[in-house]
Design a protein around this motif. Sequence first.
Motif, PDB file in Angstrom:
ATOM      1  N   LYS A 187      -5.923 -24.772   3.848  1.00 32.29           N
ATOM      2  CA  LYS A 187      -5.641 -24.639   5.280  1.00 32.29           C
ATOM      3  C   LYS A 187      -5.363 -23.187   5.666  1.00 32.29           C
ATOM      4  O   LYS A 187      -4.478 -22.891   6.452  1.00 32.29           O
ATOM      5  N   ASN A 188      -6.121 -22.281   5.037  1.00 30.87           N
ATOM      6  CA  ASN A 188      -6.083 -20.845   5.324  1.00 30.87           C
ATOM      7  C   ASN A 188      -4.705 -20.224   5.085  1.00 30.87           C
ATOM      8  O   ASN A 188      -4.219 -19.433   5.886  1.00 30.87           O
ATOM      9  N   THR A 189      -4.101 -20.582   3.969  1.00 30.01           N
ATOM     10  CA  THR A 189      -2.820 -19.997   3.594  1.00 30.01           C
ATOM     11  C   THR A 189      -3.076 -18.623   3.007  1.00 30.01           C
ATOM     12  O   THR A 189      -3.718 -18.494   1.964  1.00 30.01           O
ATOM     13  N   GLY A 190      -2.595 -17.597   3.693  1.00 31.72           N
ATOM     14  CA  GLY A 190      -2.787 -16.231   3.218  1.00 31.72           C
ATOM     15  C   GLY A 190      -2.317 -15.228   4.239  1.00 31.72           C
ATOM     16  O   GLY A 190      -1.754 -15.576   5.276  1.00 31.72           O
ATOM     17  N   ASN A 191      -2.560 -13.961   3.951  1.00 33.11           N
ATOM     18  CA  ASN A 191      -2.231 -12.869   4.866  1.00 33.11           C
ATOM     19  C   ASN A 191      -3.490 -12.492   5.632  1.00 33.11           C
ATOM     20  O   ASN A 191      -4.594 -12.584   5.096  1.00 33.11           O
ATOM     21  N   PHE A 192      -3.316 -12.037   6.875  1.00 29.35           N
ATOM     22  CA  PHE A 192      -4.494 -11.696   7.666  1.00 29.35           C
ATOM     23  C   PHE A 192      -4.256 -10.504   8.571  1.00 29.35           C
ATOM     24  O   PHE A 192      -3.128 -10.198   8.955  1.00 29.35           O
ATOM     25  N   PHE A 193      -5.367  -9.835   8.886  1.00 31.27           N
ATOM     26  CA  PHE A 193      -5.429  -8.863   9.970  1.00 31.27           C
ATOM     27  C   PHE A 193      -6.238  -9.529  11.074  1.00 31.27           C
ATOM     28  O   PHE A 193      -7.198 -10.247  10.796  1.00 31.27           O
ATOM     29  N   ALA A 194      -5.864  -9.273  12.334  1.00 31.41           N
ATOM     30  CA  ALA A 194      -6.558  -9.915  13.450  1.00 31.41           C
ATOM     31  C   ALA A 194      -6.580  -8.994  14.664  1.00 31.41           C
ATOM     32  O   ALA A 194      -5.812  -8.034  14.742  1.00 31.41           O
TER      33      ALA A 194
END
Length: 175
Positions: free
Chosen positions: A96-103
Amino acid sequence: MKKILSITLLLIGASTFAQEKASVEKSIFNIQTGFVGLWVNNELKLSDQIALHSEIGMEPSWFVGNGTQWHPNFRLEPRFYYNLNKRSEKGLNISKNTGNFFAIAFNYRPETVLFPNNKNLGAIESFSIVPKWGIRRNLGKSFNYEAGAGLGFRHETNYGNYGEIDLHFRIGYSF
């Protein structure tokens, strides 16, 4: 014996190369709430590490001494999940998209008021673009939390341009 050893090594080698890279989910629907507000969103896979986060929410605007009004917010946010492979290699959960992100968040707030407590306040239409960093983690099978921060640009159609700070902490449920 040599044939068995050769076949075993061949199968181990093939399974090593056949392992899939860590990837975002194909599509996830969420309902989230934060300190104030309620949001419904979807993350749609664009590539192994990029998802398009689209969202409809309801959030407040506070006018010091004059009251509060609730308005809709529409957001499109391409997200680059940069550490999925690293998390997967360490055996950490990436479902379920568990992680760190840039947006980069693109927000639109129409000139619509949903629940005003002061009818004399006018609605303010605005657009904003906010680069941000965030994390998403699971709490059990379907619950999650998300936190993020960013600094960007906001244009209010009748009032001009401003800086915008985007801080969020939300708890949600994924379908």
